[in-house]
Design a protein around this motif. Structure first.
Motif, mmCIF file in Angstrom:
data_model
loop_
_atom_site.group_PDB
_atom_site.id
_atom_site.type_symbol
_atom_site.label_atom_id
_atom_site.label_comp_id
_atom_site.label_asym_id
_atom_site.label_seq_id
_atom_site.Cartn_x
_atom_site.Cartn_y
_atom_site.Cartn_z
ATOM 1 N N GLY A 27 0.792 -1.226 0.000
ATOM 2 C CA GLY A 27 0.000 0.000 0.000
ATOM 3 C C GLY A 27 0.820 1.268 0.000
ATOM 4 O O GLY A 27 0.262 2.363 0.025
ATOM 5 N N SER A 129 -10.121 -4.105 -20.380
ATOM 6 C CA SER A 129 -9.159 -3.709 -19.371
ATOM 7 C C SER A 129 -8.094 -2.775 -19.967
ATOM 8 O O SER A 129 -7.640 -1.832 -19.308
ATOM 9 C CB SER A 129 -8.600 -4.993 -18.779
ATOM 10 O OG SER A 129 -7.439 -4.782 -18.176
ATOM 11 N N LEU A 136 -7.235 5.619 -17.664
ATOM 12 C CA LEU A 136 -6.583 6.000 -16.407
ATOM 13 C C LEU A 136 -5.323 6.822 -16.676
ATOM 14 O O LEU A 136 -5.023 7.782 -15.951
ATOM 15 C CB LEU A 136 -6.214 4.723 -15.633
ATOM 16 C CG LEU A 136 -5.448 4.874 -14.334
ATOM 17 C CD1 LEU A 136 -6.397 5.344 -13.232
ATOM 18 C CD2 LEU A 136 -4.799 3.555 -13.914
ATOM 19 N N LYS A 167 -0.092 -6.458 -14.483
ATOM 20 C CA LYS A 167 -0.682 -6.695 -13.158
ATOM 21 C C LYS A 167 0.373 -6.865 -12.053
ATOM 22 O O LYS A 167 0.456 -7.920 -11.405
ATOM 23 C CB LYS A 167 -1.621 -7.897 -13.189
ATOM 24 C CG LYS A 167 -2.797 -7.704 -14.145
ATOM 25 C CD LYS A 167 -3.858 -8.740 -13.948
ATOM 26 C CE LYS A 167 -5.127 -8.431 -14.701
ATOM 27 N NZ LYS A 167 -4.967 -8.046 -16.108
ATOM 28 N N ARG A 169 2.347 -6.538 -8.518
ATOM 29 C CA ARG A 169 2.089 -6.266 -7.098
ATOM 30 C C ARG A 169 2.998 -5.113 -6.697
ATOM 31 O O ARG A 169 2.569 -4.188 -6.041
ATOM 32 C CB ARG A 169 2.373 -7.517 -6.260
ATOM 33 C CG ARG A 169 1.292 -8.580 -6.439
ATOM 34 C CD ARG A 169 1.540 -9.767 -5.548
ATOM 35 N NE ARG A 169 1.648 -9.346 -4.155
ATOM 36 C CZ ARG A 169 2.341 -10.012 -3.241
ATOM 37 N NH1 ARG A 169 2.974 -11.130 -3.547
ATOM 38 N NH2 ARG A 169 2.405 -9.570 -2.000
ATOM 39 N N ALA A 194 -2.675 7.522 -6.988
ATOM 40 C CA ALA A 194 -3.949 6.801 -7.029
ATOM 41 C C ALA A 194 -3.776 5.301 -7.281
ATOM 42 O O ALA A 194 -4.736 4.541 -7.175
ATOM 43 C CB ALA A 194 -4.830 7.405 -8.123
ATOM 44 N N LEU A 195 -2.574 4.869 -7.618
ATOM 45 C CA LEU A 195 -2.409 3.464 -8.023
ATOM 46 C C LEU A 195 -2.408 2.441 -6.877
ATOM 47 O O LEU A 195 -3.074 1.412 -6.977
ATOM 48 C CB LEU A 195 -1.116 3.290 -8.842
ATOM 49 C CG LEU A 195 -1.077 3.962 -10.219
ATOM 50 C CD1 LEU A 195 0.264 3.690 -10.896
ATOM 51 C CD2 LEU A 195 -2.206 3.471 -11.100
ATOM 52 N N GLY A 197 -3.218 -0.003 -4.044
ATOM 53 C CA GLY A 197 -4.506 -0.456 -3.492
ATOM 54 C C GLY A 197 -5.500 -0.785 -4.573
ATOM 55 O O GLY A 197 -6.399 -1.597 -4.365
ATOM 56 N N LYS A 198 -5.341 -0.157 -5.753
ATOM 57 C CA LYS A 198 -6.308 -0.455 -6.811
ATOM 58 C C LYS A 198 -5.642 -1.224 -7.961
ATOM 59 O O LYS A 198 -6.014 -2.339 -8.271
ATOM 60 C CB LYS A 198 -6.911 0.858 -7.324
ATOM 61 C CG LYS A 198 -7.980 0.632 -8.354
ATOM 62 C CD LYS A 198 -9.021 1.732 -8.405
ATOM 63 C CE LYS A 198 -10.187 1.316 -9.296
ATOM 64 N NZ LYS A 198 -10.314 2.108 -10.477
ATOM 65 N N TRP A 199 -4.640 -0.599 -8.555
ATOM 66 C CA TRP A 199 -4.018 -1.214 -9.730
ATOM 67 C C TRP A 199 -2.750 -1.974 -9.373
ATOM 68 O O TRP A 199 -2.323 -2.869 -10.110
ATOM 69 C CB TRP A 199 -3.698 -0.143 -10.765
ATOM 70 C CG TRP A 199 -4.943 0.500 -11.292
ATOM 71 C CD1 TRP A 199 -5.606 1.556 -10.736
ATOM 72 C CD2 TRP A 199 -5.705 0.118 -12.437
ATOM 73 N NE1 TRP A 199 -6.718 1.853 -11.471
ATOM 74 C CE2 TRP A 199 -6.801 0.993 -12.532
ATOM 75 C CE3 TRP A 199 -5.550 -0.870 -13.413
ATOM 76 C CZ2 TRP A 199 -7.739 0.905 -13.549
ATOM 77 C CZ3 TRP A 199 -6.478 -0.957 -14.425
ATOM 78 C CH2 TRP A 199 -7.558 -0.078 -14.483
ATOM 79 N N ASP A 201 -0.102 -3.083 -5.688
ATOM 80 C CA ASP A 201 -0.058 -3.034 -4.220
ATOM 81 C C ASP A 201 0.806 -1.864 -3.760
ATOM 82 O O ASP A 201 0.439 -1.126 -2.862
ATOM 83 C CB ASP A 201 0.507 -4.333 -3.650
ATOM 84 C CG ASP A 201 -0.510 -5.468 -3.698
ATOM 85 O OD1 ASP A 201 -1.710 -5.172 -3.878
ATOM 86 O OD2 ASP A 201 -0.097 -6.628 -3.578
#
Ligand code: ATP
Length: 251
Positions: A27, A129, A136, A167, A169, A194-195, A197-199, A201
């Motif tokens: 995070g 996607s 984004l 994808k 982490r 903004a990345l 937690g969403k896109w 880790d």
């Protein structure tokens, strides 16, 4: 998530990285900063398995992954970019992102973009996607432009998009703001914040743009001549006498 312990790398008599310790928690955004030649990119190369450390360890979720090859690190979810942009210039922005998503866990396709055997469901999922990632990145209107025709700022954003498509982490970005103007760098800072937690880790960032670093980082590791000079939050680093003197050149 990521921990490096006593990480060291020498090239003959050059001690590029010496006894570096830091960690990246889930995070968070951690930045590695320091003057040219401080050893930041060498740290990236050690973490991602492009170089074998002279000494020290790289731990991923507590497991020792020191000198694991780059491909295997990518499979573990550690995805990096390079200082020099690395997108496929003859493919459109959309094709670059879709290709990166398709490649995750598959063999590269050199002749056909979609093999005829691929199911409609997979194609639909990857297309949707890819649109979302490009939207984004603020490249929603540039989907069908060849990467080679994009501006420097757009290319940098596309490169982040391609990395996200895999994808990760842990997303490791090596100077993503290089060549960006002030407005573009501010946009990138908002995007990076903004990345997690969403896109992705977490993010590990090497960057020279101090405004961006101070805006996005939860924690900063300052390197100088291969060694760790200081570590702390942006506020702590901004007021650290040693950093101001050795790195920022306090008057
Ligand atoms: P910059 O901000 O300019 O990218 P950096 O902090 O990323 O710099 P590195 O590229 O990691 O610094 O380089 C650290 C030191 O290690 C430098 O003295 C560099 O010349 C040296 N170095 C890096 N890679 C090699 C290599 N493959 N062979 C020999 N020396 C190297």
């Amino acid at each position: 998530m990521l921990e490096v312990k006593s990480l060291s790398k020498s090239f003959g008599g050059i001690h590029a990285v010496q006894d570096i310790d830091f960690s990246v928690a889930k995070g968070s955004i951690v930045s590695l900063i320091g003057p040219n030649g401080a050893g930041k990119t060498t740290c990236f190369n050690l973490i991602t398995g492009f170089y074998r450390p002279t000494r020290g360890q790289v731990l991923w979720d507590g497991a020792d992954v020191t000198a694991t090859n780059p491909h295997s690190m990518a499979r573990l979810g550690v995805i990096r970019t390079f200082q020099k942009t690395n997108v496929l210039r003859n493919l459109t922005a959309f094709e670059n992102v879709a290709h990166a998503q398709y490649l995750k866990g598959r063999t590269p396709l050199w002749r056909t973009f979609w093999p005829s055997s691929e199911t409609a469901a997979v194609k639909k999922e990857i297309s949707e996607s890819s649109f979302a990632i490009l939207e984004l990145m603020g490249l929603g209107k540039r989907l069908h432009v060849e990467a080679g025709a994009l501006s420097c700022g757009e290319l940098r954003l596309l490169e982040v998009g391609v990395a996200i498509a895999a994808k990760p982490r842990l997303l490791m970005l090596d100077e993503p703001a290089a060549g960006l103007n002030t407005r573009e760098a501010e946009g990138l800072a908002e995007l990076l914040s903004a990345l997690p937690g969403k896109w992705v880790d977490s993010i590990l960032l090497v960057e020279h743009n101090m405004n961006l670093i101070m805006k996005v980082s939860d924690n900063i590791v300052v390197m100088n001549f291969g060694k760790k000079l200081a570590t702390g939050t942006p506020a702590e680093i901004q007021h650290n006498e040693q950093v101001l003197e050795a790195y920022m050149g306090k008057a």
